[in-house]
Design a protein around this motif. Structure first.
Motif, PDB file in Angstrom:
ATOM      1  N   LYS A  12      -4.930 -17.979 -17.013  1.00 10.81           N
ATOM      2  CA  LYS A  12      -6.387 -18.011 -16.969  1.00 10.81           C
ATOM      3  C   LYS A  12      -6.961 -19.126 -17.858  1.00 10.81           C
ATOM      4  CE  LYS A  12     -10.015 -16.134 -15.282  1.00 10.81           C
ATOM      5  NZ  LYS A  12     -10.624 -15.080 -14.541  1.00 10.81           N
ATOM      6  N   ILE A  13      -6.312 -19.414 -18.971  1.00 12.15           N
ATOM      7  CA  ILE A  13      -6.827 -20.481 -19.850  1.00 12.15           C
ATOM      8  C   ILE A  13      -6.854 -21.807 -19.090  1.00 12.15           C
ATOM      9  CG2 ILE A  13      -6.295 -21.884 -21.893  1.00 12.15           C
ATOM     10  CD1 ILE A  13      -5.532 -19.384 -23.369  1.00 12.15           C
ATOM     11  N   GLU A  14      -5.759 -22.096 -18.401  1.00 17.16           N
ATOM     12  CA  GLU A  14      -5.689 -23.342 -17.629  1.00 17.16           C
ATOM     13  C   GLU A  14      -6.782 -23.345 -16.551  1.00 17.16           C
ATOM     14  OE1 GLU A  14      -1.591 -24.108 -16.473  1.00 17.16           O
ATOM     15  OE2 GLU A  14      -2.300 -25.551 -14.989  1.00 17.16           O
ATOM     16  N   LYS A  15      -6.957 -22.223 -15.890  1.00 16.77           N
ATOM     17  CA  LYS A  15      -7.962 -22.146 -14.817  1.00 16.77           C
ATOM     18  C   LYS A  15      -9.376 -22.340 -15.367  1.00 16.77           C
ATOM     19  CE  LYS A  15      -5.467 -19.488 -11.364  1.00 16.77           C
ATOM     20  NZ  LYS A  15      -4.473 -18.567 -11.975  1.00 16.77           N
ATOM     21  N   LEU A  16      -9.636 -21.720 -16.531  1.00 13.60           N
ATOM     22  CA  LEU A  16     -10.983 -21.848 -17.114  1.00 13.60           C
ATOM     23  C   LEU A  16     -11.225 -23.280 -17.599  1.00 13.60           C
ATOM     24  CD1 LEU A  16     -11.315 -18.504 -19.150  1.00 13.60           C
ATOM     25  CD2 LEU A  16     -12.305 -19.031 -16.925  1.00 13.60           C
ATOM     26  N   LEU A  17     -10.182 -23.913 -18.150  1.00 13.50           N
ATOM     27  CA  LEU A  17     -10.327 -25.305 -18.597  1.00 13.50           C
ATOM     28  C   LEU A  17     -10.640 -26.227 -17.422  1.00 13.50           C
ATOM     29  CD1 LEU A  17      -7.455 -25.571 -21.236  1.00 13.50           C
ATOM     30  CD2 LEU A  17      -9.908 -25.782 -21.696  1.00 13.50           C
ATOM     31  N   GLU A  18     -10.023 -25.926 -16.290  1.00 11.46           N
ATOM     32  CA  GLU A  18     -10.274 -26.719 -15.082  1.00 11.46           C
ATOM     33  C   GLU A  18     -11.718 -26.585 -14.617  1.00 11.46           C
ATOM     34  OE1 GLU A  18      -7.681 -25.542 -11.777  1.00 11.46           O
ATOM     35  OE2 GLU A  18      -6.006 -26.182 -13.037  1.00 11.46           O
ATOM     36  N   LYS A  19     -12.235 -25.361 -14.739  1.00  9.40           N
ATOM     37  CA  LYS A  19     -13.515 -25.043 -14.096  1.00  9.40           C
ATOM     38  C   LYS A  19     -14.734 -25.241 -14.999  1.00  9.40           C
ATOM     39  CE  LYS A  19     -15.413 -21.285 -11.269  1.00  9.40           C
ATOM     40  NZ  LYS A  19     -15.216 -19.891 -10.835  1.00  9.40           N
ATOM     41  N   TYR A  20     -14.572 -25.038 -16.300  1.00  7.70           N
ATOM     42  CA  TYR A  20     -15.749 -25.016 -17.188  1.00  7.70           C
ATOM     43  C   TYR A  20     -15.654 -26.101 -18.262  1.00  7.70           C
ATOM     44  CZ  TYR A  20     -16.561 -20.556 -14.962  1.00  7.70           C
ATOM     45  OH  TYR A  20     -16.772 -19.582 -14.022  1.00  7.70           O
ATOM     46  N   PRO A  21     -16.474 -27.145 -18.131  1.00 12.57           N
ATOM     47  CA  PRO A  21     -16.416 -28.227 -19.135  1.00 12.57           C
ATOM     48  C   PRO A  21     -16.877 -27.789 -20.521  1.00 12.57           C
ATOM     49  CG  PRO A  21     -18.081 -28.687 -17.427  1.00 12.57           C
ATOM     50  CD  PRO A  21     -17.383 -27.415 -17.035  1.00 12.57           C
ATOM     51  N   ASN A  22     -17.530 -26.627 -20.614  1.00 11.80           N
ATOM     52  CA  ASN A  22     -18.034 -26.174 -21.926  1.00 11.80           C
ATOM     53  C   ASN A  22     -17.043 -25.293 -22.680  1.00 11.80           C
ATOM     54  OD1 ASN A  22     -18.580 -24.317 -19.817  1.00 11.80           O
ATOM     55  ND2 ASN A  22     -20.192 -23.297 -20.990  1.00 11.80           N
TER      56      ASN A  22
END
Ligand SMILES: [Zn+2]
Length: 280
Positions: A197-207
């Motif tokens: 999930k960390i990788e997915k969130l980094l991909e999706k959310y620039p903040n």
């Protein structure tokens, strides 16, 4: 290399002021953020260590060594006024540590986090799952929990696109691996399954930014040094040096990964300075 510790507290685990200063010099750390928590219902074992008064006492003794952060309790009426006062009167540069028994996508919390975006204050979130943190007693609480779960982090990121969110602790870092162990364990071990999930969130959310402090950050990164290196190379602007205790374990580990010099500059100080908008 300049090093800024983005997440620490005064006097943790019985450390004296003098011991902290000596360790800071030995570790070659230029400045340490002392983060205060203003929560009305904290389970923190050392409430004095997280009080703004204690952070100020350290800061006033050595303003060249310390920086300040403080998180008002967003449920208190006037929390946003309190935040502005903390910036104006005490020069806080981080809204943190947010470590409160409440869902962080609560309406009042979101209002405060959005205001942090306007003030250019990164927000440090402590995330901890109830199911992973039983107290084995009914009183005062059967579980410790803070913030919600990894999906709460995602909702906060989506609701506060203009705010830098520095996520931290077990219910964030456990999801470095693509499995659900973090739902019931604070420090899951074993090889990292890529695509978490960390990788997915980094991909999706620039903040989103990763506050690497505590055992949670260190242990998660240590589960697979190869994967940690790959993630830090893919998202060099997203990882932030922070300790939450007084040791060199995280810097020893990150230094052993063989990252390029420019990535290390970002990790140790550049990313945080960019978020705050000034050289620290
Ligand atoms: Zn902390």
């Amino acid at each position: 290399m300049k090093k800024i510790d983005a997440h620490n507290h005064p006097g943790l685990s019985g450390w004296t002021y003098e011991e902290i200063i000596a360790q800071q010099d030995e570790a070659g750390i230029d400045k340490i953020f002392l983060l205060a928590i203003e929560a009305t219902n904290t389970d923190e074992p050392g409430p004095l260590d997280i009080a703004l008064e204690r952070c100020l006492e350290y800061y006033e003794r050595s303003p060249e060594r310390f920086l300040l952060g403080c998180a008002p309790d967003p449920r208190i009426p006037g929390a946003i006024d309190r935040l502005e006062l903390l910036v104006r009167d005490y020069g806080i540069k981080i809204c943190g540590e947010v470590k409160i028994r409440m869902m962080y996508d609560n309406r009042d919390a979101i209002d405060m986090f959005r205001h942090c975006g306007e003030l250019r204050l990164p927000v440090v979130l402590h995330m901890q799952e109830a199911a992973a943190s039983p107290t084995h007693q009914k009183y005062p609480r059967p579980h410790m929990w803070y913030g919600g779960d990894i999906d709460t982090v995602e909702r906060v990121l989506a609701l506060c696109p203009e705010t830098a969110i520095m996520a931290h602790s077990t219910a964030f870092w456990s999801f470095i691996s693509n499995d659900d162990k973090g739902k019931t364990q604070n420090y899951p071990r074993g090889e990292v399954i890529p695509g978490g999930k960390i990788e997915k969130l980094l991909e999706k959310y620039p903040n989103l930014y990763c506050d690497c402090s505590g055992d949670s950050g260190l242990f998660a990164l240590q589960r697979s040094p190869e994967y940690a290196k790959k993630l830090m190379l893919t998202y060099p602007e997203k990882f932030i040096f922070a300790r939450d205790f007084y040791s060199n374990e995280l810097s020893d580990f990150v230094d052993s990964l063989g990252l390029p010099e420019e990535n290390l500059e970002l990790f140790y100080h550049g990313n945080l300075e960019r978020l705050i908008g000034e050289e620290l």
